[in-house]
Design a protein around this motif. Structure first.
Motif, mmCIF file in Angstrom:
data_model
loop_
_atom_site.group_PDB
_atom_site.id
_atom_site.type_symbol
_atom_site.label_atom_id
_atom_site.label_comp_id
_atom_site.label_asym_id
_atom_site.label_seq_id
_atom_site.Cartn_x
_atom_site.Cartn_y
_atom_site.Cartn_z
ATOM 1 N N TYR A 129 -31.261 49.763 -1.491
ATOM 2 C CA TYR A 129 -30.121 50.960 -1.801
ATOM 3 C C TYR A 129 -29.229 50.981 -0.781
ATOM 4 C CZ TYR A 129 -28.574 55.751 -3.105
ATOM 5 O OH TYR A 129 -28.092 56.667 -3.633
ATOM 6 N N SER A 130 -27.784 50.949 -1.140
ATOM 7 C CA SER A 130 -26.492 51.144 -0.339
ATOM 8 C C SER A 130 -25.600 52.189 -1.260
ATOM 9 C CB SER A 130 -25.929 49.995 0.093
ATOM 10 O OG SER A 130 -26.582 49.303 0.899
ATOM 11 N N ALA A 131 -25.224 52.941 -0.542
ATOM 12 C CA ALA A 131 -24.223 54.002 -1.273
ATOM 13 C C ALA A 131 -23.393 54.836 -0.295
ATOM 14 C CB ALA A 131 -24.983 54.950 -2.155
ATOM 15 N N VAL A 132 -22.319 55.322 -1.012
ATOM 16 C CA VAL A 132 -21.114 56.196 -0.349
ATOM 17 C C VAL A 132 -21.039 57.418 -0.783
ATOM 18 C CG1 VAL A 132 -19.338 55.012 -1.214
ATOM 19 C CG2 VAL A 132 -19.059 56.341 1.061
ATOM 20 N N ALA A 133 -20.839 58.641 -0.265
ATOM 21 C CA ALA A 133 -20.811 59.835 -1.064
ATOM 22 C C ALA A 133 -19.920 60.429 -0.191
ATOM 23 C CB ALA A 133 -22.238 60.784 -1.017
ATOM 24 N N ARG A 147 -22.953 53.972 -5.901
ATOM 25 C CA ARG A 147 -23.974 52.974 -5.426
ATOM 26 C C ARG A 147 -23.097 51.671 -5.203
ATOM 27 N NH1 ARG A 147 -29.482 53.117 -7.089
ATOM 28 N NH2 ARG A 147 -29.448 51.030 -6.172
ATOM 29 N N LEU A 148 -23.321 51.071 -4.118
ATOM 30 C CA LEU A 148 -22.649 49.841 -3.540
ATOM 31 C C LEU A 148 -23.650 48.565 -4.100
ATOM 32 C CD1 LEU A 148 -21.499 51.327 -0.467
ATOM 33 C CD2 LEU A 148 -20.022 50.958 -2.557
ATOM 34 N N ASP A 149 -24.705 48.681 -3.912
ATOM 35 C CA ASP A 149 -25.567 47.458 -4.205
ATOM 36 C C ASP A 149 -25.523 47.238 -5.453
ATOM 37 O OD1 ASP A 149 -28.570 48.539 -5.174
ATOM 38 O OD2 ASP A 149 -27.435 49.964 -3.847
ATOM 39 N N GLY A 150 -26.106 45.742 -5.731
ATOM 40 C CA GLY A 150 -25.961 45.422 -7.015
ATOM 41 C C GLY A 150 -27.362 44.704 -7.224
ATOM 42 N N PRO A 151 -27.762 44.294 -8.367
ATOM 43 C CA PRO A 151 -28.913 43.806 -8.762
ATOM 44 C C PRO A 151 -29.391 42.542 -7.910
ATOM 45 C CG PRO A 151 -27.803 44.140 -10.830
ATOM 46 C CD PRO A 151 -26.864 44.285 -9.793
ATOM 47 N N GLY A 152 -30.573 42.752 -7.380
ATOM 48 C CA GLY A 152 -31.241 41.894 -6.491
ATOM 49 C C GLY A 152 -30.459 41.624 -4.951
ATOM 50 N N ASP A 153 -29.550 42.509 -4.774
ATOM 51 C CA ASP A 153 -28.968 42.512 -3.205
ATOM 52 C C ASP A 153 -29.843 42.858 -2.375
ATOM 53 O OD1 ASP A 153 -26.360 41.449 -4.395
ATOM 54 O OD2 ASP A 153 -25.431 43.309 -4.312
ATOM 55 N N SER A 154 -29.497 42.275 -1.200
ATOM 56 C CA SER A 154 -30.187 42.630 0.079
ATOM 57 C C SER A 154 -29.145 43.257 0.751
ATOM 58 C CB SER A 154 -30.762 41.402 0.789
ATOM 59 O OG SER A 154 -31.529 41.662 1.942
ATOM 60 N N THR A 155 -29.005 44.319 1.082
ATOM 61 C CA THR A 155 -27.730 45.239 1.901
ATOM 62 C C THR A 155 -28.089 46.322 2.664
ATOM 63 O OG1 THR A 155 -27.671 46.898 0.075
ATOM 64 C CG2 THR A 155 -26.632 44.792 -0.370
ATOM 65 N N LEU A 156 -27.414 46.487 3.628
ATOM 66 C CA LEU A 156 -27.444 47.738 4.543
ATOM 67 C C LEU A 156 -26.194 48.303 4.817
ATOM 68 C CD1 LEU A 156 -29.294 49.467 6.269
ATOM 69 C CD2 LEU A 156 -29.202 47.745 8.257
ATOM 70 N N ALA A 157 -25.883 49.308 3.990
ATOM 71 C CA ALA A 157 -24.702 50.005 4.068
ATOM 72 C C ALA A 157 -24.586 50.808 5.395
ATOM 73 C CB ALA A 157 -24.318 51.058 3.103
ATOM 74 N N GLY A 185 -14.111 57.679 -6.075
ATOM 75 C CA GLY A 185 -15.463 56.763 -5.917
ATOM 76 C C GLY A 185 -15.622 55.571 -6.945
ATOM 77 N N GLU A 186 -14.316 55.123 -7.313
ATOM 78 C CA GLU A 186 -14.525 53.788 -8.252
ATOM 79 C C GLU A 186 -14.738 52.575 -7.154
ATOM 80 O OE1 GLU A 186 -11.930 51.316 -11.378
ATOM 81 O OE2 GLU A 186 -11.316 53.189 -10.803
ATOM 82 N N PRO A 187 -15.645 51.872 -7.319
ATOM 83 C CA PRO A 187 -15.843 50.430 -6.518
ATOM 84 C C PRO A 187 -14.321 49.636 -6.897
ATOM 85 C CG PRO A 187 -17.906 50.936 -7.441
ATOM 86 C CD PRO A 187 -16.786 51.824 -8.315
ATOM 87 N N LEU A 188 -13.804 49.292 -5.644
ATOM 88 C CA LEU A 188 -12.590 48.477 -6.290
ATOM 89 C C LEU A 188 -12.881 47.041 -5.687
ATOM 90 C CD1 LEU A 188 -9.825 50.669 -4.661
ATOM 91 C CD2 LEU A 188 -10.393 50.585 -6.935
ATOM 92 N N SER A 189 -13.176 46.632 -4.803
ATOM 93 C CA SER A 189 -13.562 45.173 -4.354
ATOM 94 C C SER A 189 -14.537 45.100 -3.208
ATOM 95 C CB SER A 189 -12.195 44.564 -3.885
ATOM 96 O OG SER A 189 -11.756 45.457 -2.545
ATOM 97 N N VAL A 190 -14.668 43.759 -3.044
ATOM 98 C CA VAL A 190 -15.712 43.654 -1.950
ATOM 99 C C VAL A 190 -15.014 42.507 -1.021
ATOM 100 C CG1 VAL A 190 -17.875 42.370 -1.395
ATOM 101 C CG2 VAL A 190 -17.905 43.863 -3.462
ATOM 102 N N ILE A 191 -14.883 42.641 0.321
ATOM 103 C CA ILE A 191 -14.197 41.934 1.231
ATOM 104 C C ILE A 191 -15.326 41.180 1.894
ATOM 105 C CG2 ILE A 191 -12.603 41.744 3.069
ATOM 106 C CD1 ILE A 191 -11.920 44.651 2.383
ATOM 107 N N LYS A 192 -15.065 39.667 1.883
ATOM 108 C CA LYS A 192 -15.783 38.904 2.508
ATOM 109 C C LYS A 192 -15.050 37.812 3.221
ATOM 110 C CE LYS A 192 -19.466 38.942 -1.092
ATOM 111 N NZ LYS A 192 -20.310 38.082 -2.154
ATOM 112 N N ASN A 193 -15.671 37.211 4.237
ATOM 113 C CA ASN A 193 -14.730 36.123 4.846
ATOM 114 C C ASN A 193 -16.057 35.427 5.953
ATOM 115 O OD1 ASN A 193 -13.270 34.954 7.600
ATOM 116 N ND2 ASN A 193 -11.627 35.910 6.049
#
Length: 269
Positions: A129-133, A147-157, A185-193
């Motif tokens: 579980y990862s979320a922002v409120a 909610r920020l996590d997706g199905p099967g994600d391993s996350t730590l917000a 509150g709409e998810p816009l993008s995921v920044i990866k590098n």
């Protein structure tokens, strides 16, 4: 928060060379064992001290320190009582039942909009579980929980910053990425590098992207490494009246039942 406290740096390079010479298995096992011992010791100290520290933020408008609870879902308010003997008074101001059983990590104030942004995550060792409120600062009414996590994600917000337009940026300390969420509150993008990962090997990325701040010039400042003792982890810094205060996830002083916040002392190098 502690991606470099258990073997990174010059020692990590030495271990890599040893592995190439055929001696890496023994040293690698020893490094893993030491890391586990350090984490176990930190956890034991946390239980003994009972500290509830997470991330602190000085709310200048409200003249209060807002602190998240690393061991539960909630936010406390600390004010200085000046009548008689000066002392800090603490009370819980926010406990959202929809995130009961989670932990509260990063938080920040969106002052122009009168809002408080909070990051929620699973209790370690779960990483689902990862979320922002976002909540109104005056009424504590929740505006959204995303909610920020997706199905099967391993996350730590872990932490959150907000830009001039009200967009939120949340670091993923497990997946080494940054989520961007709109003011509504709409998810816009995921920044990866690729540079978000410190070095190959899980031990060097035990905790990845961590603290995040939005700079007025239009860019993000992000931390990915912690260097220091595992039993005194400083989780955040905030400025009050020109002085810097450090909040500790795991502090010092047995018997301390609330937050461990210390004034930073600087010395010339």
């Amino acid at each position: 928060m502690c991606g470099d406290c258990c073997g990174a740096g010059a020692g990590g390079a030495a271990e890599a060379r040893a592995a190439g010479a055929g001696g890496g298995r023994k040293r690698g096992c020893m490094g893993t064992a030491l890391a586990l011992v350090a984490l176990a010791a930190a956890a034991a100290v946390a239980v003994l001290e009972g500290t509830a520290g997470g991330v602190s933020y000085w709310d200048a408008d409200g003249q209060r320190l807002l602190v998240s609870n690393f061991f539960g879902a909630g936010v406390s308010e600390l004010r200085t009582k000046t009548k008689g003997k000066e002392k800090e008074e603490e009370r819980v101001v926010l406990a959202d039942p929809d995130v009961a059983g989670r932990v509260t990590l990063g938080l920040t104030v969106d002052a122009p909009r009168g809002r408080l942004l909070i990051v929620y995550a699973d209790r370690i060792p779960r990483f689902g579980y990862s979320a922002v409120a976002v909540y109104e600062l005056t009424s504590w009414r929740r505006l959204f929980l995303t909610r920020l996590d997706g199905p099967g994600d391993s996350t730590l917000a872990d932490d959150v910053a907000v830009d001039d337009e009200g967009n939120a940026y949340v670091t993923d300390a497990k997946g080494n990425k940054i989520w961007k969420v709109s003011p509504e509150g709409e998810p816009l993008s995921v920044i990866k590098n690729a540079t978000f990962s410190q070095r190959p090997g899980w031990i060097n990325n035990l905790v990845g992207l961590n603290g995040i701040v939005y700079h007025p010039s239009g860019y993000l400042l992000v931390i990915g490494r912690y260097v220091g003792p595992a039993h005194r982890i400083g989780s955040s810094a905030t400025v009050k009246d020109g002085d810097v205060y450090i909040n500790h996830i795991i502090g010092f002083g047995l018997g301390k039942k609330t937050h461990v916040i210390s004034k930073a002392a600087f010395a010339p190098l």
